[in-house]
Design an enzyme around this catalytic site. Structure first.
Site, PDB file in Angstrom:
ATOM      1  NE  ARG A   1      -2.786   8.228  -1.378  1.00 59.62           N
ATOM      2  CZ  ARG A   1      -2.856   7.010  -1.889  1.00 59.62           C
ATOM      3  NH1 ARG A   1      -2.723   6.830  -3.181  1.00 59.62           N
ATOM      4  NH2 ARG A   1      -3.065   5.954  -1.119  1.00 59.62           N
TER       5      ARG A   1
ATOM      6  CG  HIS B   1      -2.027   0.908   1.232  1.00 57.46           C
ATOM      7  ND1 HIS B   1      -1.861   2.270   1.336  1.00 57.46           N
ATOM      8  CD2 HIS B   1      -3.356   0.696   1.102  1.00 57.46           C
ATOM      9  CE1 HIS B   1      -3.053   2.851   1.278  1.00 57.46           C
ATOM     10  NE2 HIS B   1      -3.977   1.924   1.135  1.00 57.46           N
TER      11      HIS B   1
END
Ligand SMILES: Cc1cc2nc3c(=O)[nH]c(=O)nc-3n(C[C@H](O)[C@H](O)[C@H](O)COP(=O)(O)OP(=O)(O)OC[C@H]3O[C@@H](n4cnc5c(N)ncnc54)[C@H](O)[C@@H]3O)c2cc1C
Length: 558
Positions: free
Chosen positions: A208, A188
């Protein structure tokens, strides 16, 4: 620890969803080397398993008209994740524990299985020890289901718990069962990296999604510099458009920070390797910059990302509304595991079954978020049904007393060598292995480095034979770690050998010496077995052709 949710085509939020779309999404994500039968069963049965959890008492978030709410997630075409806020895993565990207690299922808490026994080519039992008292337990049984999770602790930086030491993978391998797809490890892109005690803890993709940007030490937004050709048309080429996307403008394209997990992770690694990283070896993830755009940015961030705000405040003393976070890739999930029959979940060893993260097949080269919780629900149930059937149809096999005595003797060996008297403690060996796997068999791989890792694993294996522990057998983490080392070395070797064998880049596996996908490698899975001489053997197992009706589904959804 699971947060985001369980993927199931309930079609509560978008009526266009169905098992066919979920099947096609899963196959595309896995780059078509998935076990298509498992992908089919998973897509068809996940909705029933979620409804069953609800009937057993799980309280999911709701749509306004009272149905189970579903959220968007990477790789899923429609909103598909049933969830309970950002604590879905906890609700599943609570529900399943309640239910199993009411079913009268006997639970052996804090009991670690150390060895599986076989007799006449099938499972005969298992041996473990209870951590509280340090006493051994022998289980005579006709069938065993492994559900031990992943291998993240083979790496220095991981989002996984301390228990993820590949026990189930190693137990199955040493008992004679086959493993497959071990080269596919998912990294990740954003885990915490500082302070050291919290390194690897997940920083959700939601940061994000809310407009967070990735910067190198020069303050440069490096993700714009390397947008893969096949994503170029879908990706914003300027900051303004990327910002509009995060604010819900349907005409804007997504910012490059929201490219696939493997690509973002590799881009971060490149910045660090080229000397443009942050002080602690990552990059900066900045959500505080949105105060240039929004008048009430601080409140907005705390409202949208409450867990992240508290996580950084409490663990790193950082206020993410004012200061960029330091993040780096973190080992998150292993797609590889015990090779099982798609319907029954039985391994290649009769009587041994596996389900969840320690089994392989469903996810192929890459797992979609949310597909793990549905995986373990669908195939946990199937494994249970078929193991019960196997136990009903077969007589018990005897455990060889010599095998049991040997398992006990080996488990106690570390007490015969105290650290300092020629041997060493287990933590140093464990840490060296983790750092080596991170450096040499991590996100970006190449042949010579992985060959070095194999030699390193061999050296560490020799040192493990000399590892000693102090103290007594009651709750002794040093002893536990010493016993884990063998499993970590087995899975590390399997990951490394399979990654050397796959001379291409696909899904979670990226080789800088073979950066392209090679269609030839899309025709088989790499299978790992223990040879008669005790050495690890690799084979290429052809992937059977997909039935016409499933191929049609894939084509229709392309
Ligand atoms: C931070 C984080 C967030 C995630 N979020 C999501 C998400 O939103 N959606 C999703 O689908 N997936 C998510 N995942 C992945 C998913 O949570 C895991 O893949 C999944 O929980 C694995 O379930 P399992 O039943 O296979 O193993 P687990 O639920 O991990 O259970 C393994 C059990 O085996 C026990 N065990 C291990 N070794 C032994 C041994 N030798 N003897 C006896 N017992 C042993 C362990 O103590 C543990 O209780 C996330 C993972 C992480 C780390």
């Amino acid at each position: 620890m699971a947060e985001g949710g369980i993927a199931a085509a309930l079609a509560n939020v978008d009526g266009r969803d169905n098992w066919q779309v979920h099947f096609a999404d899963t196959m595309r994500g896995g780059q078509y080397i998935n076990n298509w039968r498992m992908a089919e069963l998973h897509a068809k049965e996940a909705p029933d398993r979620v409804r069953e959890l609800e009937a057993w008492g799980a309280l999911f978030d709701r749509t306004p008209d009272g149905r189970i709410l579903q959220r968007n997630f990477g790789g899923h075409k429609y909103p598909r994740l049933a969830h309970v806020g950002d604590r879905t895993g906890l609700e599943m565990i609570r529900t399943l524990q309640d239910h199993s207690i009411h079913q009268g299922i006997e639970v052996h808490m804090e009991c670690t299985v150390l060895r599986l026994f076989t007799e006449g080519g099938r499972i005969a039992g298992a041996m473990g020890y209870d951590r509280e008292r340090g006493r051994f337990r022998l289980y005579r049984c006709k069938a065993v289901i492994l559900a031990t999770g992943g291998i993240g602790r083979a790496y220095a930086i991981t989002s996984n718990s301390w228990e993820y030491t590949g026990d189930g993978h190693a137990l199955a391998y040493h008992a004679g069962a086959a493993l497959q797809d071990m080269e596919f490890v998912q990294f990740h892109p954003t885990g915490m990296i500082w302070p050291p005690s919290v390194r690897g803890i997940l920083v959700t993709e939601g940061v994000r999604g809310e407009g967070g940007i990735l910067l190198n030490k020069h303050g440069r937004r490096f993700m714009f510099e390397d947008i893969p050709e096949n994503y170029r048309s879908q990706t914003a080429d300027n900051e303004e458009e990327g910002w509009r996307y995060t604010q819900g403008d349907k005409n804007a394209r997504r910012p490059p920070e929201l490219l696939t997990r493997d690509h973002v992770a590799r881009s971060i690694l490149r910045e660090v390797r080229d000397g443009r990283g942050s002080p602690h070896g990552g990059v900066f993830l900045d959500i505080s910059w949105i105060k240039q755009r929004l008048p009430n940015a601080r409140d907005h961030i705390i409202r949208k990302l409450p867990s992240m705000y508290h996580q950084f405040k409490q663990l790193a003393d950082i206020d993410i509304t004012a200061t960029p976070m330091e993040v780096g890739p973190t080992t998150h999930y292993i797609m590889g595991g015990v090779r099982v029959d798609g319907d029954s979940q039985m391994s290649t060893l009769p009587g041994l079954f596996a389900a969840g993260e320690c089994a392989a097949g469903l996810h192929g080269a890459n797992r979609l978020g949310g597909n793990s919780l549905s995986d373990l629900l669908v195939f946990g149930m199937r494994a249970g049904e078929f193991a019960a059937r196997f136990a009903a149809e077969n007589a018990a096999a005897a455990i060889d007393p010599a095998q049991a005595d040997d398992a006990v003797r080996r488990a106690l060996e570390p007490f015969e060598r105290t650290p300092g008297s020629g041997g060493e403690g287990p933590y140093q060996v464990q840490q060296e292995l983790q750092v080596m796997m991170q450096d040499l068999v991590g996100i970006v791989r190449n042949g010579p480095e992985m060959e070095r890792a194999l030699r390193g694993i061999e050296r560490l294996r020799k040192r493990t034979k000399l590892v000693g522990v102090a103290g007594n057998r009651e709750y002794n983490p040093g002893w536990h770690t010493a016993l884990d080392l063998g499993n970590l070395l087995t899975v590390s070797e399997a990951v490394t050998r399979a990654a050397i064998e796959r001379k291409e880049s696909r899904g979670g596996h990226f080789r800088e010496d073979f950066p392209q996908k090679d269609p030839m490698y899309g025709r088989f899975n790499i299978v790992v077995r223990k040879g008669d001489d005790g050495e690890m053997r690799l084979e290429r197992e052809p992937i059977p052709a997909m039935p016409a009706e499933l191929s049609r589904v894939v084509e229709e959804q392309r």
